[in-house]
Motif scaffolding. Structure first.
Motif, mmCIF file in Angstrom:
data_model
loop_
_atom_site.group_PDB
_atom_site.id
_atom_site.type_symbol
_atom_site.label_atom_id
_atom_site.label_comp_id
_atom_site.label_asym_id
_atom_site.label_seq_id
_atom_site.Cartn_x
_atom_site.Cartn_y
_atom_site.Cartn_z
ATOM 1 N N THR A 38 -7.993 17.392 17.398
ATOM 2 C CA THR A 38 -8.624 17.097 16.113
ATOM 3 C C THR A 38 -8.039 17.989 15.028
ATOM 4 O O THR A 38 -7.760 17.535 13.906
ATOM 5 N N ALA A 39 -7.825 19.264 15.351
ATOM 6 C CA ALA A 39 -7.202 20.173 14.384
ATOM 7 C C ALA A 39 -5.779 19.732 14.060
ATOM 8 O O ALA A 39 -5.342 19.811 12.897
ATOM 9 N N LEU A 40 -5.042 19.248 15.063
ATOM 10 C CA LEU A 40 -3.683 18.759 14.823
ATOM 11 C C LEU A 40 -3.705 17.536 13.912
ATOM 12 O O LEU A 40 -2.914 17.437 12.962
ATOM 13 N N VAL A 41 -4.600 16.601 14.181
ATOM 14 C CA VAL A 41 -4.715 15.406 13.330
ATOM 15 C C VAL A 41 -5.075 15.805 11.900
ATOM 16 O O VAL A 41 -4.541 15.252 10.929
ATOM 17 N N ASN A 42 -5.961 16.769 11.745
ATOM 18 C CA ASN A 42 -6.324 17.226 10.405
ATOM 19 C C ASN A 42 -5.143 17.878 9.699
ATOM 20 O O ASN A 42 -4.985 17.744 8.469
ATOM 21 N N ALA A 43 -4.291 18.581 10.453
ATOM 22 C CA ALA A 43 -3.090 19.176 9.866
ATOM 23 C C ALA A 43 -2.115 18.099 9.395
ATOM 24 O O ALA A 43 -1.463 18.244 8.352
ATOM 25 N N VAL A 44 -2.015 17.015 10.156
ATOM 26 C CA VAL A 44 -1.165 15.889 9.753
ATOM 27 C C VAL A 44 -1.710 15.267 8.466
ATOM 28 O O VAL A 44 -0.964 14.977 7.520
ATOM 29 N N ARG A 45 -3.025 15.082 8.412
ATOM 30 C CA ARG A 45 -3.638 14.516 7.203
ATOM 31 C C ARG A 45 -3.375 15.398 5.982
ATOM 32 O O ARG A 45 -3.134 14.905 4.888
ATOM 33 N N ALA A 46 -3.443 16.707 6.175
ATOM 34 C CA ALA A 46 -3.231 17.622 5.057
ATOM 35 C C ALA A 46 -1.799 17.539 4.523
ATOM 36 O O ALA A 46 -1.568 17.671 3.320
ATOM 37 N N PRO A 242 2.060 24.193 12.760
ATOM 38 C CA PRO A 242 2.620 23.384 11.666
ATOM 39 C C PRO A 242 3.859 22.586 12.052
ATOM 40 O O PRO A 242 4.056 21.469 11.561
ATOM 41 N N ALA A 243 4.696 23.120 12.932
ATOM 42 C CA ALA A 243 5.892 22.385 13.347
ATOM 43 C C ALA A 243 5.527 21.120 14.117
ATOM 44 O O ALA A 243 6.214 20.098 14.019
ATOM 45 N N VAL A 244 4.448 21.179 14.900
ATOM 46 C CA VAL A 244 4.011 19.994 15.642
ATOM 47 C C VAL A 244 3.474 18.945 14.677
ATOM 48 O O VAL A 244 3.757 17.751 14.817
ATOM 49 N N ALA A 245 2.719 19.361 13.677
ATOM 50 C CA ALA A 245 2.215 18.407 12.679
ATOM 51 C C ALA A 245 3.371 17.734 11.940
ATOM 52 O O ALA A 245 3.344 16.512 11.702
ATOM 53 N N ARG A 246 4.392 18.506 11.604
ATOM 54 C CA ARG A 246 5.560 17.911 10.938
ATOM 55 C C ARG A 246 6.258 16.915 11.858
ATOM 56 O O ARG A 246 6.745 15.861 11.412
ATOM 57 N N LEU A 247 6.312 17.243 13.144
ATOM 58 C CA LEU A 247 6.975 16.363 14.095
ATOM 59 C C LEU A 247 6.212 15.052 14.274
ATOM 60 O O LEU A 247 6.828 13.983 14.415
ATOM 61 N N VAL A 248 4.894 15.103 14.283
ATOM 62 C CA VAL A 248 4.097 13.862 14.366
ATOM 63 C C VAL A 248 4.479 12.925 13.214
ATOM 64 O O VAL A 248 4.694 11.718 13.417
ATOM 65 N N LEU A 249 4.593 13.474 12.028
ATOM 66 C CA LEU A 249 4.965 12.649 10.871
ATOM 67 C C LEU A 249 6.409 12.168 10.973
ATOM 68 O O LEU A 249 6.724 11.044 10.577
#
Length: 270
Positions: A38-46, A242-249
């Motif tokens: 959930t925190a990762l998804v929220n980081a992607v949204r941000a 943060p690197a994982v959130a960037r990678l999801v996008l």
């Protein structure tokens, strides 16, 4: 790394609603897993508030992927929060997309292998080493076991080996050996034993300088099992780095830039 992110998804006209990014987690009975994804998804949204982002689980946690897809309309890109190719990516996700016949869907590549994961793994190892450091034992990492879930699919082992090579390069050549919690060899405990026996012959090497890197998106039974096999440093799972959130996008953008939207279009690449 921010160059990976574009202002608007490819093929999305100005003013049009972008396809929904559906982050697909495995699921776990460990309550920390749901908090982490959930925190990762929220980081992607941000990072990209213009993109609708939803979460779905393959099993064990709600929302289940089927329920997430049922509630959507229009176009969706399924981005697996999984770290390599295997049954979930090759079979479960295409089947889930096919059942959601009311949607136009596309499946992105799994997160790994990719240099952004090596960046996140390096950061987690550095955090763990700092926590274990003492004046008498600086905890210099001299070898790493890359602890992954494991799969009977040989492509999963290929992907883990590629990530091990990327992490080794990120660590300036420190040896990184992939090992597994299930379904493949070596186990994490066996890899640690092999590295320990190899390094006993060197007077400056110590078993506690063998670290275990947690190649898991979130906490869970396998991640805990692998950490318990560490002789010293055991890094935390990747989580909402943060690197994982960037990678999801990045995987979302890759999927949109690829073949026409279809559940059969499984993009695989770095």
């Amino acid at each position: 790394m921010t160059a990976l992110l574009r202002p608007r998804p490819s093929g999305c006209p100005t003013g049009a609603r972008p396809p929904t990014l559906v982050a697909v987690a495995h699921g776990s009975r460990d309550p920390a897993a749901l908090r982490t994804v959930t925190a990762l998804v929220n980081a992607v949204r941000a990072l990209r508030p213009d993109i609708p982002v939803r979460l779905g689980h393959i099993e064990l946690n709600r929302p289940l992927l089927a329920d997430t897809l049922e509630a959507l309309r229009g176009e969706a890109v399924l981005v697996p929060l999984l770290l390599g190719r295997g049954h979930h990516v090759k079979v479960d996700l295409p089947e889930a997309a096919a059942r959601a016949g009311h949607l136009t869907t596309r499946i992105a590549a799994p997160l790994g292998p990719h240099p952004l994961l090596a960046e996140a793994l390096h950061a987690r190892l550095s955090e763990a080493a700092r926590q274990h450091r003492t004046p008498h034992h600086p905890k210099t990492i001299q070898a790493v076991v890359l602890a992954a879930a494991g799969s009977r699919d040989p492509d999963a082992a290929v992907d883990a080996a590629a990530t091990a090579a990327l992490l080794s390069a990120r660590l300036d050549g420190v040896p990184v050996v992939p090992a597994y919690a299930s379904a493949a060899a070596p186990t994490v405990a066996d890899a640690v034993r092999t590295l320990t026996s190899t390094r006993h012959s060197h007077p400056h090497h110590h078993p506690r300088n063998i670290a275990v890197a947690s190649y898991f998106t979130a906490p869970g039974r396998f991640a805990t099992q692998c950490a318990d096999a560490a002789p010293g440093i055991a890094a935390a799972p990747l989580g909402a780095h943060p690197a994982v959130a960037r990678l999801v996008l990045h995987r979302y953008e890759q999927a949109l830039a690829g073949a026409p939207l279809s559940y059969r279009a499984v993009t695989v690449g770095v």
